[in-house]
Write a protein that holds these residues in place. Structure first.
Motif, PDB file in Angstrom:
ATOM      1  N   ASP A   7      13.380  -6.311 -19.050  1.00 48.63           N
ATOM      2  CA  ASP A   7      13.437  -5.905 -20.457  1.00 48.63           C
ATOM      3  C   ASP A   7      12.056  -5.905 -21.100  1.00 48.63           C
ATOM      4  OD1 ASP A   7      16.103  -5.551 -20.283  1.00 48.63           O
ATOM      5  OD2 ASP A   7      16.667  -7.311 -21.470  1.00 48.63           O
ATOM      6  N   THR A   8      11.329  -6.994 -20.854  1.00 49.36           N
ATOM      7  CA  THR A   8       9.987  -7.110 -21.446  1.00 49.36           C
ATOM      8  C   THR A   8       9.073  -5.987 -20.960  1.00 49.36           C
ATOM      9  OG1 THR A   8      10.217  -9.502 -21.578  1.00 49.36           O
ATOM     10  CG2 THR A   8       7.991  -8.623 -21.714  1.00 49.36           C
ATOM     11  N   LEU A   9       9.130  -5.711 -19.672  1.00 52.80           N
ATOM     12  CA  LEU A   9       8.282  -4.636 -19.134  1.00 52.80           C
ATOM     13  C   LEU A   9       8.655  -3.297 -19.754  1.00 52.80           C
ATOM     14  CD1 LEU A   9       8.081  -5.671 -15.358  1.00 52.80           C
ATOM     15  CD2 LEU A   9       6.325  -5.925 -17.106  1.00 52.80           C
ATOM     16  N   LYS A  10       9.958  -3.033 -19.818  1.00 45.47           N
ATOM     17  CA  LYS A  10      10.412  -1.761 -20.385  1.00 45.47           C
ATOM     18  C   LYS A  10      10.028  -1.633 -21.857  1.00 45.47           C
ATOM     19  CE  LYS A  10      14.282  -0.392 -17.428  1.00 45.47           C
ATOM     20  NZ  LYS A  10      15.747  -0.513 -17.222  1.00 45.47           N
ATOM     21  N   LYS A  11      10.247  -2.731 -22.585  1.00 46.15           N
ATOM     22  CA  LYS A  11       9.936  -2.713 -24.017  1.00 46.15           C
ATOM     23  C   LYS A  11       8.469  -2.362 -24.248  1.00 46.15           C
ATOM     24  CE  LYS A  11      10.046  -6.637 -26.228  1.00 46.15           C
ATOM     25  NZ  LYS A  11      10.702  -7.954 -26.411  1.00 46.15           N
ATOM     26  N   ASN A  12       7.623  -2.735 -23.294  1.00 46.26           N
ATOM     27  CA  ASN A  12       6.195  -2.448 -23.439  1.00 46.26           C
ATOM     28  C   ASN A  12       5.763  -1.190 -22.693  1.00 46.26           C
ATOM     29  OD1 ASN A  12       4.756  -4.828 -24.914  1.00 46.26           O
ATOM     30  ND2 ASN A  12       6.333  -5.766 -23.661  1.00 46.26           N
ATOM     31  N   GLN A  13       6.756  -0.407 -22.286  1.00 37.60           N
ATOM     32  CA  GLN A  13       6.471   0.879 -21.631  1.00 37.60           C
ATOM     33  C   GLN A  13       5.590   0.720 -20.399  1.00 37.60           C
ATOM     34  OE1 GLN A  13       4.976   3.372 -24.864  1.00 37.60           O
ATOM     35  NE2 GLN A  13       6.464   2.342 -26.179  1.00 37.60           N
ATOM     36  N   LEU A  24       5.160 -11.879 -14.170  1.00 38.24           N
ATOM     37  CA  LEU A  24       5.794 -12.172 -15.463  1.00 38.24           C
ATOM     38  C   LEU A  24       6.855 -13.252 -15.309  1.00 38.24           C
ATOM     39  CD1 LEU A  24       6.029 -11.660 -18.422  1.00 38.24           C
ATOM     40  CD2 LEU A  24       7.365  -9.603 -17.973  1.00 38.24           C
ATOM     41  N   GLN A  25       7.612 -13.170 -14.218  1.00 44.53           N
ATOM     42  CA  GLN A  25       8.610 -14.207 -13.913  1.00 44.53           C
ATOM     43  C   GLN A  25       7.941 -15.580 -13.825  1.00 44.53           C
ATOM     44  OE1 GLN A  25      12.053 -13.399 -12.682  1.00 44.53           O
ATOM     45  NE2 GLN A  25      12.440 -15.582 -12.982  1.00 44.53           N
ATOM     46  N   LEU A  26       6.786 -15.628 -13.152  1.00 42.30           N
ATOM     47  CA  LEU A  26       6.032 -16.873 -13.028  1.00 42.30           C
ATOM     48  C   LEU A  26       5.718 -17.462 -14.393  1.00 42.30           C
ATOM     49  CD1 LEU A  26       3.190 -16.780 -10.347  1.00 42.30           C
ATOM     50  CD2 LEU A  26       4.836 -18.595 -10.775  1.00 42.30           C
ATOM     51  N   PHE A  27       5.246 -16.622 -15.307  1.00 37.95           N
ATOM     52  CA  PHE A  27       4.921 -17.107 -16.643  1.00 37.95           C
ATOM     53  C   PHE A  27       6.167 -17.627 -17.346  1.00 37.95           C
ATOM     54  CE2 PHE A  27       0.914 -14.661 -16.345  1.00 37.95           C
ATOM     55  CZ  PHE A  27       0.053 -15.617 -16.848  1.00 37.95           C
ATOM     56  N   THR A  55      -3.146  -6.863 -13.442  1.00 35.47           N
ATOM     57  CA  THR A  55      -1.855  -7.146 -14.066  1.00 35.47           C
ATOM     58  C   THR A  55      -2.038  -8.045 -15.283  1.00 35.47           C
ATOM     59  OG1 THR A  55      -0.764  -6.943 -11.929  1.00 35.47           O
ATOM     60  CG2 THR A  55       0.451  -8.074 -13.665  1.00 35.47           C
ATOM     61  N   LEU A  56      -2.876  -9.089 -15.136  1.00 34.17           N
ATOM     62  CA  LEU A  56      -3.132  -9.988 -16.263  1.00 34.17           C
ATOM     63  C   LEU A  56      -3.760  -9.217 -17.424  1.00 34.17           C
ATOM     64  CD1 LEU A  56      -4.452 -13.112 -14.318  1.00 34.17           C
ATOM     65  CD2 LEU A  56      -2.289 -12.915 -15.557  1.00 34.17           C
ATOM     66  N   GLN A  57      -4.727  -8.360 -17.112  1.00 36.61           N
ATOM     67  CA  GLN A  57      -5.386  -7.606 -18.168  1.00 36.61           C
ATOM     68  C   GLN A  57      -4.398  -6.688 -18.885  1.00 36.61           C
ATOM     69  OE1 GLN A  57      -8.589  -8.169 -19.233  1.00 36.61           O
ATOM     70  NE2 GLN A  57      -7.688  -7.011 -20.906  1.00 36.61           N
ATOM     71  N   THR A  58      -3.513  -6.066 -18.112  1.00 32.88           N
ATOM     72  CA  THR A  58      -2.483  -5.196 -18.698  1.00 32.88           C
ATOM     73  C   THR A  58      -1.593  -5.988 -19.645  1.00 32.88           C
ATOM     74  OG1 THR A  58      -2.472  -3.837 -16.717  1.00 32.88           O
ATOM     75  CG2 THR A  58      -0.573  -3.642 -18.171  1.00 32.88           C
ATOM     76  N   PHE A  59      -1.172  -7.159 -19.215  1.00 34.47           N
ATOM     77  CA  PHE A  59      -0.301  -8.001 -20.044  1.00 34.47           C
ATOM     78  C   PHE A  59      -1.018  -8.430 -21.322  1.00 34.47           C
ATOM     79  CE2 PHE A  59       2.600  -9.697 -16.377  1.00 34.47           C
ATOM     80  CZ  PHE A  59       3.141  -8.432 -16.245  1.00 34.47           C
ATOM     81  N   VAL A  60      -2.302  -8.758 -21.210  1.00 34.68           N
ATOM     82  CA  VAL A  60      -3.058  -9.130 -22.408  1.00 34.68           C
ATOM     83  C   VAL A  60      -3.137  -7.946 -23.358  1.00 34.68           C
ATOM     84  CG1 VAL A  60      -5.337  -9.784 -23.301  1.00 34.68           C
ATOM     85  CG2 VAL A  60      -4.422 -10.935 -21.289  1.00 34.68           C
ATOM     86  N   ASP A  61      -3.453  -6.768 -22.823  1.00 30.90           N
ATOM     87  CA  ASP A  61      -3.572  -5.569 -23.652  1.00 30.90           C
ATOM     88  C   ASP A  61      -2.264  -5.260 -24.379  1.00 30.90           C
ATOM     89  OD1 ASP A  61      -6.146  -5.293 -22.779  1.00 30.90           O
ATOM     90  OD2 ASP A  61      -5.709  -3.745 -21.294  1.00 30.90           O
ATOM     91  N   LYS A  62      -1.144  -5.511 -23.714  1.00 29.19           N
ATOM     92  CA  LYS A  62       0.161  -5.188 -24.299  1.00 29.19           C
ATOM     93  C   LYS A  62       0.669  -6.267 -25.250  1.00 29.19           C
ATOM     94  CE  LYS A  62       1.300  -1.191 -22.431  1.00 29.19           C
ATOM     95  NZ  LYS A  62       1.698  -0.011 -23.234  1.00 29.19           N
TER      96      LYS A  62
END
Ligand SMILES: [Zn+2]
Ligand SMILES: [Zn+2]
Ligand SMILES: [Zn+2]
Ligand SMILES: [Zn+2]
Lengths: 139, 139
Positions: A7-13, A24-27, A55-62
């Motif tokens: 859901d989180t991934l989808k919500k952030n496109q 993300l599961q790890l976090f 991946t970390l950079q993408t998550f921070v950006d989003k």
DNA sequence: TACCACATTGCAACATAGTTGCAAAAAATA
DNA sequence: TATTTTTTGCAACTATGTTGCAATGTGGTA
């Protein structure tokens, strides 16, 4: 369990890939913040170092995770619980790093106090990192 | 001019060497904080990288300079103006990093606010780093 | 000033953290 | 399924920091 990750991934496109799901599961399962090395250790040979960095950079950006600065030369990352979005973080809590166990906590209920800066200085971000002994190590 | 450098070294029971004199002089002439790279750039080929690292560590241990954490993976150092001594830093001011010019300032007159931590957490050190636009860049 | 003990430096080698370009592989889209 | 777009893995590179050890420099003493 997986649904929240997806859901989180989808919500952030973001497209759904193995590395994004796993990291993300790890976090979501971790109570403290994670450094790059923590993730590498937890995922074994599954992903390339570069993939983890990206991946970390993408998550921070989003606005999915935020960074925690430190003096030990290893940036840590933690889930954003506040309403962060692409390009706009609002993680206004302090961070605590334990000198003994090295766990880094988001103290979500302790807000960063407002400051009166000298004339001409304009703040865009404030990081407050407290180090010492955590509640588990002080028992 | 040189006397203050030598006085400081003597007061801290450090032997007077070229690298210590030059690096301490650099800090005294600089208004912002310095990263290792700034020092390397300012001293040219004069000293080995390792010597600079060791000199900085010695100054930190003696309470001559203090560290400033950051999220960009390069620790900065600045002169201690408070009464710091060997093993005991009391640099209770906030730091400001300019997003434009990258200058890092000790805002000596802005104290780090006291915090109420959750039960069991004991602070030994608090770092508060504000980033944004500094007074020179906002003109 | 010359000598000696000790502290500091430079070098080489290593370790960790992070970035970039590009071709191959995987996801999304149609 | 075929096509387009995104993501990944690999190789190579840069930056940051550490350790061991031999050579050099410093401070104290005769
Ligand atoms: Zn702890
Ligand atoms: Zn946090
Ligand atoms: Zn300072
Ligand atoms: Zn500035």
């Amino acid at each position: 369990m997986h649904t929240q990750v997806i859901d989180t991934l989808k919500k952030n496109q973001l497209s759904i890939t193995d590395s994004r799901k796993t990291i993300l599961q790890l976090f979501m399962e971790s109570d403290g913040a994670l450094a790059h090395m923590d993730i590498e250790n937890n995922t074994g040979e599954e992903f390339d170092r570069v993939t983890i960095y990206r991946t970390l950079q993408t998550f921070v950006d989003k606005g999915i995770i935020h960074t925690i600065p430190s003096a030990d030369n290893a940036i840590r990352y933690a889930l954003c619980k506040d309403a962060c979005s692409e390009g706009h973080h609002h993680d206004n809590h302090i961070h605590f790093m334990c000198d003994h166990c090295s766990t880094t906590y988001c103290l979500d209920h302790v807000e960063v106090p407002a400051l009166q800066l000298p004339g001409g200085f304009m703040a865009s971000r404030t990081d407050m990192v407290v180090s010492g002994c955590c509640n588990r190590c002080s028992k």
